[in-house]
Design a protein around this motif. Sequence first.
Motif, short mmCIF file in Angstrom:
data_model
loop_
_atom_site.label_atom_id
_atom_site.label_comp_id
_atom_site.label_asym_id
_atom_site.label_seq_id
_atom_site.Cartn_x
_atom_site.Cartn_y
_atom_site.Cartn_z
N THR A 199 85.91 -10.33 -27.88
CA THR A 199 84.89 -9.09 -28.44
C THR A 199 84.49 -9.47 -29.37
OG1 THR A 199 86.61 -7.20 -27.24
CG2 THR A 199 84.25 -6.89 -28.93
N VAL A 200 82.69 -9.77 -29.34
CA VAL A 200 82.75 -10.08 -31.03
C VAL A 200 81.41 -8.47 -31.42
CG1 VAL A 200 80.19 -11.64 -32.01
CG2 VAL A 200 81.98 -12.47 -30.07
N HIS A 201 81.97 -8.72 -32.74
CA HIS A 201 81.22 -7.57 -33.39
C HIS A 201 80.02 -7.42 -33.69
CE1 HIS A 201 80.37 -4.98 -36.52
NE2 HIS A 201 81.66 -3.65 -36.66
N ASP A 202 78.85 -6.65 -33.81
CA ASP A 202 77.61 -7.01 -33.63
C ASP A 202 77.13 -7.57 -35.20
OD1 ASP A 202 77.26 -5.35 -31.56
OD2 ASP A 202 76.35 -3.68 -32.10
N ASN A 203 78.10 -7.59 -35.91
CA ASN A 203 78.09 -8.21 -37.06
C ASN A 203 77.69 -9.22 -36.88
OD1 ASN A 203 78.23 -5.49 -38.99
ND2 ASN A 203 80.26 -6.24 -39.62
N PHE A 204 77.93 -10.09 -36.16
CA PHE A 204 77.92 -11.91 -35.74
C PHE A 204 77.30 -11.87 -34.79
CE2 PHE A 204 82.27 -11.23 -37.11
CZ PHE A 204 81.93 -11.70 -38.76
N LYS A 205 76.30 -11.31 -34.64
CA LYS A 205 75.48 -11.11 -33.77
C LYS A 205 74.39 -11.15 -33.90
CE LYS A 205 77.52 -9.57 -30.07
NZ LYS A 205 77.53 -8.37 -29.52
N GLU A 206 73.03 -12.40 -34.34
CA GLU A 206 72.39 -13.57 -34.35
C GLU A 206 72.04 -13.80 -35.80
OE1 GLU A 206 68.26 -10.73 -33.45
OE2 GLU A 206 69.71 -9.17 -34.17
N TYR A 207 73.72 -14.20 -36.21
CA TYR A 207 74.23 -14.35 -37.60
C TYR A 207 73.08 -15.84 -38.06
CZ TYR A 207 77.44 -13.42 -40.71
OH TYR A 207 78.34 -13.43 -42.12
N GLN A 208 72.65 -16.18 -39.53
CA GLN A 208 71.54 -16.98 -39.62
C GLN A 208 72.27 -18.25 -40.38
OE1 GLN A 208 68.02 -16.02 -39.59
NE2 GLN A 208 69.64 -14.71 -37.88
N ASP A 209 71.78 -18.95 -40.18
CA ASP A 209 72.37 -20.41 -40.39
C ASP A 209 71.33 -21.12 -41.64
OD1 ASP A 209 73.63 -22.28 -41.85
OD2 ASP A 209 73.66 -23.44 -40.19
N THR A 210 71.34 -21.01 -43.31
CA THR A 210 69.99 -21.82 -43.58
C THR A 210 70.66 -22.97 -44.20
OG1 THR A 210 68.79 -19.88 -44.22
CG2 THR A 210 68.59 -22.09 -46.12
N ILE A 211 69.73 -24.24 -44.07
CA ILE A 211 71.06 -24.79 -43.92
C ILE A 211 69.76 -25.55 -45.74
CG2 ILE A 211 71.59 -27.55 -43.46
CD1 ILE A 211 70.83 -26.17 -40.05
N LEU A 212 70.46 -26.32 -46.51
CA LEU A 212 70.01 -26.80 -47.53
C LEU A 212 70.52 -28.25 -47.95
CD1 LEU A 212 70.90 -24.41 -50.27
CD2 LEU A 212 69.47 -24.11 -48.64
N LEU A 213 69.15 -29.13 -47.67
CA LEU A 213 69.05 -31.03 -47.46
C LEU A 213 69.44 -31.50 -49.13
CD1 LEU A 213 66.41 -30.73 -44.76
CD2 LEU A 213 68.70 -30.39 -44.08
N VAL A 214 70.45 -31.46 -49.31
CA VAL A 214 70.93 -31.96 -50.38
C VAL A 214 70.71 -32.93 -50.24
CG1 VAL A 214 72.61 -32.34 -51.97
CG2 VAL A 214 72.80 -29.82 -50.84
N ASP A 215 71.17 -34.40 -49.48
CA ASP A 215 70.44 -35.50 -48.55
C ASP A 215 70.08 -36.06 -48.01
OD1 ASP A 215 71.00 -37.61 -49.02
OD2 ASP A 215 73.12 -38.21 -50.31
N LYS A 216 69.47 -36.56 -47.51
CA LYS A 216 68.93 -36.41 -45.96
C LYS A 216 69.20 -38.30 -45.30
CE LYS A 216 65.09 -34.40 -46.91
NZ LYS A 216 63.60 -33.88 -46.81
N GLY A 217 70.04 -38.86 -46.58
CA GLY A 217 70.25 -40.69 -46.30
C GLY A 217 71.74 -40.27 -45.52
N GLU A 218 71.69 -41.85 -45.13
CA GLU A 218 73.37 -42.12 -44.34
C GLU A 218 73.95 -41.79 -44.94
OE1 GLU A 218 73.14 -42.96 -41.53
OE2 GLU A 218 71.35 -43.84 -40.39
N LYS A 219 75.27 -41.17 -44.73
CA LYS A 219 75.81 -40.76 -44.91
C LYS A 219 77.15 -42.22 -45.22
CE LYS A 219 77.96 -38.60 -41.85
NZ LYS A 219 78.34 -37.38 -40.70
N GLN A 220 77.61 -42.51 -46.51
CA GLN A 220 78.49 -43.77 -46.68
C GLN A 220 80.11 -44.08 -45.80
OE1 GLN A 220 78.31 -40.83 -49.12
NE2 GLN A 220 79.83 -41.53 -50.23
N VAL A 221 80.18 -42.48 -45.29
CA VAL A 221 81.05 -43.06 -44.59
C VAL A 221 80.93 -42.55 -43.41
CG1 VAL A 221 83.80 -42.56 -44.21
CG2 VAL A 221 82.76 -43.19 -46.49
N SER A 222 81.44 -42.73 -41.74
CA SER A 222 80.76 -42.15 -40.62
C SER A 222 81.82 -41.52 -40.70
CB SER A 222 80.92 -43.42 -39.43
OG SER A 222 81.96 -43.20 -39.52
#
Length: 363
Positions: A199-222
């Motif tokens: 069961t998943v409660h209605d609180n988690f339906k349509e949950y939002q995720d805003t991704i803040l792009l702090v660093d768009k470069g390649e990661k130094q460690v994969s």
Amino acid sequence: MHSATDFIPSPYSHSIENGVFEFSSPSNIALVKYWGKKDNQIPANPSVSFTLNSCKTITKLAFAKKNNDGNFSFDLLFEGKPKEDFKPKIQKFLERIEIYLPFLKDFYFTIDTKNTFPHSSGIASSASGMAALAMNFMQLEKTLHPEMTDEFFYKKASFLARLGSGSACRSIKGNIVVWGNHKEIEGSSDLFGVAFPNTVHDNFKEYQDTILLVDKGEKQVSSTVGHDLMHHHPFAERRFLQAHENLSSIISIFRTGNLDEFIKIVESEALTLHAMMMTSMPYFILMKPNTLEIINAIWTFRNETKIPVCFTLDAGANVHVLYPKNTKSDVLEFIKDKLVGFCQNGHYICDEIGNGSQNLIII
């Protein structure tokens, strides 16, 4: 219980000379994190993720029959242009999955792929990319074996995607996906992701995720290197147990809709992931100063407003801001006022929980 041999096919009943398929597969953001793996892309602990909606990879697969010369034959285009440095990863993927898709050397493939988000920016492009490619290959196998059930199609697609990139197995179906054996989740498996069955409660339906792009470069460690460093990590075993415990907690959180407890688990998991990186040998840090600025600002805002907004992190510097849909206008105002300045070029992506991979060519 499933085993990998379940996905080795019998001889096919149909044939095809050429064709084109196209699928989109979304990224996903883990709430309980997978970090550390065994041989053959088996996770050291179970994980659970939200499937995203807007952040996705779109992959077109064109194929034409050729003589089986014992080699894989493919061209790889990224955003319409040849991308040679992606080819070794695809070659390795084909080698891993050939036993499960024995037709792969019978065709010349043109793989044309693009993302709706910056590549290698910590938004799990390998997950969405490998999931989209696995979906295309499964569509080809279904053409050769039309009797295949939908349930098996998606299970095998997730199984194959995992062999390309572990977390890719969580990008096949939405909205909440569990990957890895967990005693309280029916049908859970180390071999593929499964839609969260409880069961998943209605609180988690349509949950939002805003991704803040702090660093768009390649990661130094994969991520691949990071996973390997868990093999001799001093805190590995306790961490793997903690993931099982947190997944047990999140089952009841999803049922009751308790946002305060959700926030505790999700933020703790994010910081634990990065703690594992900082305490491995060699140690490394993927967070940036602005990552910490954002985290502190979120804590201050939540304390002052009591709005249930929280953060999580993947293996990178970017911050995923998670919040229920009914708080969206307040949270977006906060992001614009207080957090945009910490993003590279002010860039952020508004996303939400989604449904998984989509077939883009419906005949």
